[in-house]
Design a protein around this motif. Structure first.
Motif, PDB file in Angstrom:
ATOM      1  N   PHE A  70       0.934  -1.417  -0.083  1.00  0.00           N
ATOM      2  CA  PHE A  70       0.010   0.077   0.134  1.00  0.00           C
ATOM      3  C   PHE A  70       0.987   1.271   0.048  1.00  0.00           C
ATOM      4  N   GLU A  71       1.910   1.179   0.653  1.00  0.00           N
ATOM      5  CA  GLU A  71       2.717   2.467   1.202  1.00  0.00           C
ATOM      6  C   GLU A  71       3.573   2.844  -0.079  1.00  0.00           C
ATOM      7  N   ASN A  72       3.905   1.735  -1.039  1.00  0.00           N
ATOM      8  CA  ASN A  72       4.702   2.107  -2.093  1.00  0.00           C
ATOM      9  C   ASN A  72       4.017   1.773  -3.502  1.00  0.00           C
ATOM     10  N   GLN A  73       2.665   1.967  -3.590  1.00  0.00           N
ATOM     11  CA  GLN A  73       1.728   2.000  -4.736  1.00  0.00           C
ATOM     12  C   GLN A  73       2.048   0.590  -5.491  1.00  0.00           C
ATOM     13  N   VAL A  74       1.997  -0.412  -4.686  1.00  0.00           N
ATOM     14  CA  VAL A  74       2.249  -1.610  -5.503  1.00  0.00           C
ATOM     15  C   VAL A  74       0.609  -2.275  -5.417  1.00  0.00           C
TER      16      VAL A  74
END
Length: 199
Positions: free
Chosen positions: A88-92
């Motif tokens: 979520f935090e790394n736009q994956v």
């Protein structure tokens, strides 16, 4: 991402089938991690460099508890929870894969940091052999489409630059086109990639 006590067999079977559709570099499963390396740094790095995180969810995924009786998902140190949050935090993109009839978790069943998982459409993977291959083929098609879309989104800004160098690396199924800018920014695209660029 999977829980050993919930969906280990399914995750291995899924990994083996996906490796036939994509290159080894594109599929990461902890069974393939080298011994002696620090697990936490390695898995976090693999997730950050991925385009999609498959979250395999079986019937007990929500309910698994620690030895103390605490639900694992409620523990900030739980690795399944951490893997999803890293994505979520790394736009994956997070892609839930439901196995053995497991339902998609509802928002109220999840700890607050994972609540958005409930809004993502899950993919049903049926375990029966006659259904498994059909479902896997559909999943591969969806993942390939998602991969093409994300590659094109990453490729367009690189193509508009004037300081980009092109290079072919690898051989056979591992052959790829590498684009590298003077500032060190790199983009690697398998030569098997198929996609179109709108103008």
């Amino acid at each position: 991402s999977y829980r050993t006590t919930d969906s280990s067999a399914e995750s291995i079977r899924l990994k083996e089938r996906l490796e036939k559709a994509f290159s080894d570099e594109e599929i990461h499963h902890d069974s393939g991690f080298p011994y002696g390396e620090e697990f936490s740094n390695l898995i976090a790095s693999k997730i950050r460099s991925s385009r999609v995180l498959l979250v395999v969810i079986g019937p007990t995924w929500l309910k698994v508890t620690s030895d103390s009786g605490t639900r694992r998902l409620d523990d900030p140190a739980d690795w399944v929870r951490r893997e999803i949050l890293i994505a979520f935090e790394n736009q994956v993109d997070v892609f839930p894969v439901l196995v053995r009839g497991a339902p998609m978790p509802k928002e109220g069943d999840l700890p607050e940091p994972l609540a958005r998982l409930a809004s993502i459409k899950g993919f049903n993977l049926r375990p029966e052999n006659e259904h498994f291959e059909l479902d896997i083929d559909e999943l591969v098609e969806k993942l390939d489409h998602q991969k093409q879309r994300k590659v094109l989104n990453e490729l367009l800004p690189m193509l508009r630059r004037t300081d980009v160098r092109l290079q072919i690396t690898g051989q056979g199924a591992d052959q790829a086109l590498c684009l590298e800018a003077e500032n060190g920014e790199r983009l690697k695209i398998p030569t098997s990639f198929e996609g179109s660029i709108g103008r």
